[in-house]
Design an enzyme around this catalytic site. Sequence first.
Site, PDB file in Angstrom:
ATOM      1  N   ASN A 186       0.735  -1.208  -0.253  1.00 47.67           N
ATOM      2  CA  ASN A 186       0.091  -0.169   0.082  1.00 47.67           C
ATOM      3  C   ASN A 186       0.651   1.147  -0.142  1.00 47.67           C
ATOM      4  OD1 ASN A 186      -2.856  -0.684   0.422  1.00 47.67           O
ATOM      5  ND2 ASN A 186      -1.260  -2.781   2.079  1.00 47.67           N
TER       6      ASN A 186
ATOM      7  N   HIS B 130      10.706   1.607   4.877  1.00 50.15           N
ATOM      8  CA  HIS B 130      10.256   2.436   3.415  1.00 50.15           C
ATOM      9  C   HIS B 130      10.600   3.793   3.128  1.00 50.15           C
ATOM     10  CE1 HIS B 130       6.696  -0.247   4.552  1.00 50.15           C
ATOM     11  NE2 HIS B 130       6.621   0.692   5.667  1.00 50.15           N
TER      12      HIS B 130
END
Length: 264
Positions: free
Chosen positions: A187, A217
């Site tokens: 996502n 991330h």
Amino acid sequence: MRKVAVIGYGAMATYVVRHLQGSPWTPSHCVVRKGREEVAITALGADIPLIYGADDLTKLPDLVVDCAGHPCLLGHGAAFLRRGVPVLSASLGALADQDTYNGLQSAAQDGQTQLHLASGAIGALDALSAAKIGGLDEVRYTGVKPPQSWRGTKAEAVVDLDALNGPATLFEGSARGAALNYPKNANVAAAVALAGLGFDQTQACLIADPKAAGNTHTISAKGSFGTFEFSICGASLPDTPRTSALAAMSMVDRIFRQTAPIVI
Ligand SMILES: NC(=O)C1=CN([C@@H]2O[C@H](COP(=O)(O)OP(=O)(O)OC[C@H]3O[C@@H](n4cnc5c(N)ncnc54)[C@H](OP(=O)(O)O)[C@@H]3O)[C@@H](O)[C@H]2O)C=CC1
Ligand SMILES: O=C([O-])CC(=O)C(=O)O
């Protein structure tokens, strides 16, 4: 009090409902799957009335928060949007499917409302979105998670997750490919794509690393604004290694921002 209906009753939904206490928001309903009522009650308590979808309600909530998987956003989310209720979702990867994207866009337009997408487990989307105005040349997303976060996904067919002794690349390609192939783990790739260069021009790399301490991330971007690199190592929600705690926190923050008198 403002009323918020929650779709789902998993790790994120439980976190969101718990953190509404003492706020101007109260959980009005929970959307459940038929046959999963006891699971929902165990997770969220017996005080939140259970429903099976938007059609069960005559009096609508002020907001719907989607904390379920991708298919729920198009199913339940679009039904609420069409009835004029704003929806907040963490399932950004669902928008990698063009039919889903178009369906949600027309549902929001029909209902004259908006689909709000939470920043989830990443940050710096504001910078990326602003940089897009001046022109972006390149955006790259890299997601690194420990092997247990990739269990039950296509990664099991790519590498032997139990035998890894160093980082292994599971996917390299477009953000669209990452989001479509790893709906529960990419996502963030979709968030970076939606904020920046789009699903096809954003490069994504997904990695399993036995030495990863959390979910990392990283965004690297270049454009007329200059360059930036943003990296975050997020702790997981307890009992849910694949979901960063920040993703659930971003949902609560976004709910609170709906009623805050001054918004950043
Ligand atoms: N943007 C981001 O950074 C992140 C986004 N996410 C997104 O958030 C979602 C939720 O995450 P998380 O809470 O950790 O996941 P969980 O798997 O813990 O919870 C998902 C919940 O959705 C429920 N659900 C599934 N289908 C339906 C349905 N048709 N109607 C109602 N409820 C349904 C599940 O119920 P059941 O037990 O019956 O299947 C479960 O309660 C993920 O699926 C992912 O898309 C997650 C992490 C990060
Ligand atoms: O929670 C995270 O670290 C990110 C995640 O699962 C996703 O991108 O879907």
